[in-house]
Scaffold this motif. Sequence first.
Motif, PDB file in Angstrom:
ATOM      1  N   LYS A 605       0.841  -1.211   0.000  1.00  0.00           N
ATOM      2  CA  LYS A 605       0.000   0.000   0.000  1.00  0.00           C
ATOM      3  C   LYS A 605       0.870   1.253   0.000  1.00  0.00           C
ATOM      4  O   LYS A 605       0.578   2.224  -0.699  1.00  0.00           O
ATOM      5  N   TYR A 606       1.959   1.239   0.772  1.00  0.00           N
ATOM      6  CA  TYR A 606       2.862   2.393   0.802  1.00  0.00           C
ATOM      7  C   TYR A 606       3.516   2.601  -0.559  1.00  0.00           C
ATOM      8  O   TYR A 606       3.702   3.745  -0.997  1.00  0.00           O
ATOM      9  N   VAL A 607       3.849   1.519  -1.243  1.00  0.00           N
ATOM     10  CA  VAL A 607       4.434   1.634  -2.577  1.00  0.00           C
ATOM     11  C   VAL A 607       3.425   2.239  -3.543  1.00  0.00           C
ATOM     12  O   VAL A 607       3.745   3.130  -4.342  1.00  0.00           O
ATOM     13  N   LEU A 608       2.169   1.778  -3.450  1.00  0.00           N
ATOM     14  CA  LEU A 608       1.114   2.288  -4.333  1.00  0.00           C
ATOM     15  C   LEU A 608       0.861   3.769  -4.091  1.00  0.00           C
ATOM     16  O   LEU A 608       0.637   4.536  -5.026  1.00  0.00           O
ATOM     17  N   GLU A 609       0.916   4.193  -2.839  1.00  0.00           N
ATOM     18  CA  GLU A 609       0.612   5.582  -2.495  1.00  0.00           C
ATOM     19  C   GLU A 609       1.781   6.524  -2.749  1.00  0.00           C
ATOM     20  O   GLU A 609       1.611   7.740  -2.819  1.00  0.00           O
ATOM     21  N   ALA A 610       3.011   5.968  -2.892  1.00  0.00           N
ATOM     22  CA  ALA A 610       4.202   6.817  -2.976  1.00  0.00           C
ATOM     23  C   ALA A 610       4.355   7.517  -4.320  1.00  0.00           C
ATOM     24  O   ALA A 610       5.033   8.529  -4.420  1.00  0.00           O
ATOM     25  N   ASP A 611       3.755   6.973  -5.370  1.00  0.00           N
ATOM     26  CA  ASP A 611       3.761   7.633  -6.677  1.00  0.00           C
ATOM     27  C   ASP A 611       5.186   7.830  -7.213  1.00  0.00           C
ATOM     28  O   ASP A 611       5.665   8.950  -7.357  1.00  0.00           O
ATOM     29  N   PHE A 612       5.861   6.729  -7.537  1.00  0.00           N
ATOM     30  CA  PHE A 612       7.246   6.776  -8.008  1.00  0.00           C
ATOM     31  C   PHE A 612       7.326   7.161  -9.478  1.00  0.00           C
ATOM     32  O   PHE A 612       6.440   6.852 -10.274  1.00  0.00           O
ATOM     33  N   ASP A 613       8.424   7.823  -9.842  1.00  0.00           N
ATOM     34  CA  ASP A 613       8.694   8.135 -11.242  1.00  0.00           C
ATOM     35  C   ASP A 613       9.192   6.877 -11.950  1.00  0.00           C
ATOM     36  O   ASP A 613       9.980   6.109 -11.386  1.00  0.00           O
ATOM     37  N   TRP A 614       8.748   6.705 -13.196  1.00  0.00           N
ATOM     38  CA  TRP A 614       9.176   5.533 -13.962  1.00  0.00           C
ATOM     39  C   TRP A 614      10.681   5.567 -14.229  1.00  0.00           C
ATOM     40  O   TRP A 614      11.333   4.524 -14.314  1.00  0.00           O
ATOM     41  N   GLU A 615      11.266   6.778 -14.316  1.00  0.00           N
ATOM     42  CA  GLU A 615      12.705   6.882 -14.508  1.00  0.00           C
ATOM     43  C   GLU A 615      13.464   6.157 -13.404  1.00  0.00           C
ATOM     44  O   GLU A 615      14.538   5.593 -13.634  1.00  0.00           O
ATOM     45  N   ASP A 616      12.897   6.167 -12.185  1.00  0.00           N
ATOM     46  CA  ASP A 616      13.530   5.457 -11.073  1.00  0.00           C
ATOM     47  C   ASP A 616      13.229   3.967 -11.117  1.00  0.00           C
ATOM     48  O   ASP A 616      14.123   3.129 -10.941  1.00  0.00           O
TER      49      ASP A 616
END
Length: 639
Positions: A605-616
């Motif tokens: 859930k934390y990963v889903l909410e963190a909104d990471f950039d695809w570049e990373d």
Amino acid sequence: MKQPYHLIFENSEQFKDYYLNDETEPIVYLPNFNTINIIVGANNSGKSRFMRELLKEEKIILVNTDILEKYNQVVVDHNNSPYRNGNLEELSFSKFYQVFINNKKKIDSNRYFNINTFKNRFDVLQERIYTKSGVKKFFIPTLRTAHSLYTAVHERMLDPRQINSTYTRLDEDVYLETIRKNYSLDKKIDIFTGMDLYEQVLNSRNAEKNVRNRFESFEKFLSVNFFDGKQIDIVAKFNKGESKKGKTDSELILIHVGNEENTRELHHLGDGIQALIILMYKIFMAEDNSFFFIDEPELNLHPGMQRLFLEQISTNKELVNKRLTYIISTHSNHFLDLTLEKDNVSIYSFAPKQVEKGKDNQFIIKNVNRGDNEILKHLGVNNSSVFLANCSIWVEGVSDRNYIKAFLKSYIDYLAKNEDEKYKSLKEDIDYAFFEYAGSNIEHYLFENEIDKEDEEVINKEINALALSNKIFLLADSDNAKKSTKKGIRLKNLEDLATNNLKPRVIWEVREIENLLINKIWEKILINFCNKKLLSEHREEIQNKISEALKIVNSNDYKKEYIGVFLNKIDKEIGKIDGVNVLNKVYKENEGVFGTLIPKSDLSKYVLEADFDWEDLQESDEIKQLTEDVYKFIIDSMN
């Protein structure tokens, strides 16, 4: 609302036929009232009537759910103090209701608080009672439409087989007047049936700046979700030419899309989009802190549209910032399934109560936990959205689902930002749906050490049969199984089932899907698993410790290990503050052997909410390949 409240009924006599759980006295408050409150029950379970009575409440009285705990702790502290001035009285909720709500009494400071001793705590109750008068209320009933309604006069011609019909559009909102008459709802309640949408759009277009801004937000919502991000303009047009001819279609709602030459008339759009427009228009246009009462939002909505509606009201930043509150009645099991992913939802189950013959009907209300399967029995249906979407993604459980959703979101945002020709906006439960196979035969097939050859053949046939009517992407962890072992052979046989409709994908590269997470992900989310007390005082220091530890320990070195081995190394590097471990023990440990993560769903859930950039994210070859495979599978299934 940041937390649930108890909703107190000022006029509890209106709810005398409703009982909370097994209580013998009628209900006086609705427990755990939340931002989104869903009312479910079979027909004739009293839920619609209950909603209408709530609509009529003049005041909204909300009380923090921790009020009694806080108040009674003050009482205990006082009674244990050597400086006490007599003993104070602890309160039950019913006593609290009688003293502070029902009798409209103000706090008796001499009886309930010793001001000299507790002057800093004196407002502990008053701070937690919120009375709101004049709250703006909107009611969206089941009687609603985006279509204009007509009446007709039929004239028989000389040829008896021919009839000449003249149609006249109804200018009055007959739905609105019917609802006001049937349910005695006064004009303080804004009832929106959709029949006056033309006038609403016209007025919004010509209103003050803040209203126009809300309208533009509504247009943006439609653009992103239905018109591939193209700019749209909604216009209320009066066709003078048609009016002069005596026709009744002179008032039109038109939608201009991007650079398209032809405009679209609202009533030519699909019924689902029209239904969602009626629901979302008022919500986007509402004033801050308004209350919405919505009857059966699922009408004419495909499960994917239901998801879109719920995600908008629970996560759309503009709507969340408006601090709106929703009371929703529904018969949709799919709508309930979606609430498993939400923290700001309360569900109330309504059922008839056994009464003696000849007495008025009575009803029982239960505040049930999210995901409680018992409430689905009231609806008499099972979740079948997986067979309504274009394809399905089969995953072991909610954690895998959240990771795939997070990776897909980052990838799609990246494609859109870079105007990549592969870009296409995807809608969950329309373009694809998740199916969690944990607990079913397929899970035992994948994860048990021993399985009969006969069972293996049956399961393979079942998967193939399902793939005939639904395109399936099946994701499975390898759990470090070697391809030469019995389990490894089964997983390889599963991959060999691949067809145009079935794409099995075993993650051979890592032990579990959590092992895909790279250091940049851990750096952002590990703080959620740290000691909360230390965080309140040393948050910045702890974040720095996490960053420094990840410079030494690389998650890529632990792809084949249990995630607990990696986290134990991180734990040692982060160390302690004031003698207390910074990182909580969130992984299994047995005699120095470190195992898998315990709060798996929380991590995802934390990963889903963190909104990471695809570049990373694409720094991980495994994440990049898996995400691109899933995306391509969904796109191919749409063609």
